[in-house]
Design a protein around this motif. Sequence first.
Motif, mmCIF file in Angstrom:
data_model
loop_
_atom_site.group_PDB
_atom_site.id
_atom_site.type_symbol
_atom_site.label_atom_id
_atom_site.label_comp_id
_atom_site.label_asym_id
_atom_site.label_seq_id
_atom_site.Cartn_x
_atom_site.Cartn_y
_atom_site.Cartn_z
ATOM 1 N N ILE A 62 -6.522 23.826 9.595
ATOM 2 C CA ILE A 62 -6.630 25.094 10.310
ATOM 3 C C ILE A 62 -7.323 26.077 9.381
ATOM 4 O O ILE A 62 -6.979 26.176 8.196
ATOM 5 N N ASN A 63 -8.300 26.774 9.910
ATOM 6 C CA ASN A 63 -9.082 27.736 9.130
ATOM 7 C C ASN A 63 -8.263 29.017 8.926
ATOM 8 O O ASN A 63 -7.881 29.679 9.893
ATOM 9 N N ASN A 84 -11.691 27.190 14.638
ATOM 10 C CA ASN A 84 -10.546 26.423 14.141
ATOM 11 C C ASN A 84 -9.468 27.304 13.514
ATOM 12 O O ASN A 84 -8.762 26.897 12.595
ATOM 13 N N ASN A 114 -12.426 25.223 20.127
ATOM 14 C CA ASN A 114 -12.165 25.203 18.677
ATOM 15 C C ASN A 114 -10.962 26.064 18.293
ATOM 16 O O ASN A 114 -10.998 26.829 17.344
ATOM 17 N N SER A 115 -9.885 25.916 19.066
ATOM 18 C CA SER A 115 -8.647 26.618 18.764
ATOM 19 C C SER A 115 -7.573 25.608 18.370
ATOM 20 O O SER A 115 -7.860 24.412 18.200
ATOM 21 N N ASN A 116 -6.349 26.089 18.236
ATOM 22 C CA ASN A 116 -5.214 25.250 17.881
ATOM 23 C C ASN A 116 -4.026 25.606 18.753
ATOM 24 O O ASN A 116 -4.101 26.510 19.594
ATOM 25 N N PRO A 261 -9.086 18.528 12.923
ATOM 26 C CA PRO A 261 -8.641 19.681 13.708
ATOM 27 C C PRO A 261 -8.293 19.277 15.134
ATOM 28 O O PRO A 261 -8.725 18.227 15.633
ATOM 29 N N ASN A 263 -9.052 21.160 17.995
ATOM 30 C CA ASN A 263 -10.063 21.592 18.962
ATOM 31 C C ASN A 263 -9.460 21.791 20.343
ATOM 32 O O ASN A 263 -9.939 21.266 21.345
#
Length: 355
Positions: A62-63, A84, A114-116, A261, A263
């Motif tokens: 995770i960014n 991310n 591009n989420s979590n 990730p 995504n």
Amino acid sequence: MAHVTGEQLKSFAVKVFESLGIPATDAETTAEILVQADLRGIDSHGVARLPIYVKRLKLGLINKRPDIKVVRDRPGAAVVDGDNGLGQVVGHRAMTLCLEKARQHGVAVVGVKNSNHFGIGAYYAMMALKEDMIGMVGTNTSPLMAPFGGKQPLLGTNPLAIAIPAGSQRPVVLDMATSLVPRGKIEIAARKGEKIPVGWAIDKDGRPTQEPEEALKGTLLPMGGPKGYGLALVLDILCGVLSGAAFGAHTGSLFGDLDRPQNIGHFMLALDVNSFRPLSEFKNTMDSLILSIKNSEPAEGFKELFLPGEIEYTKTEERAQKGIDLNPVVAQNLLNLARDLGLVGGEATVDTLFA
């Protein structure tokens, strides 16, 4: 069992995120959304999720400081690339944008890629209530559920949340997974050593099971059979296929895929009631509808009828006033997490963790 206030939990979560290098504003946002889940009684999506978030952050999955961008923009629509980031940070930013657009154009839709994992969908849908709007939010999740008639997990539980304002009555807030139960309920049963009802899940061989550990190795079942399956599929299309996020079996697992990730994709809609009819008229009509249900005669075996979200509102008021009893396993996990991060010393206990 640890007894804590919402503010104590939030302060703890903020410290955890900031210790990992998450910016203060993002730490605050994420902590707030997690604690709101605990206050609403959705314990599976609250601070119990902190250890896995921390694990993924430390692994670089995770960014910590995402560059969240609008990559497609139209008057009433947009696509957001979450870079991310933490799902709560991305989701909050995307719903804020959706509400801004709806104020200008009456209705708006925002897709997210591009989420979590972003916690409870109700939080984002309820952001619309402050604007006297209707909010609808969906997300896809890692594949945990078999299509109707199958045994291979190809779809997520793909929850849907809808928040609708009212006048003197409480808003209607629907927040539901498309599986018969969310995975979190099975995790809670496993922590408590309890069996689960037949029909919640099947084991890895496609057989019904009451053992939560076997269910977690197998797959959840859709609510309403083919109806829940169809709704889960449509939400996966709206959240994943439409936005350009992962979908179906390609979606990363929060717990299982520790090498890539997630995504995750989200779908957000905001609708300005005033674009359809005067707000006061709408709210009065909503009150009439709500009261017609509340005042109707219960069937045998029932004492009272509830509107979607009503039980959660009551739980929030109760826990905000009296505090939250943390599951002992969750409390111990948080203590271990705090020790690992150097937030407390080895002599700390669950009783002193939130002091």
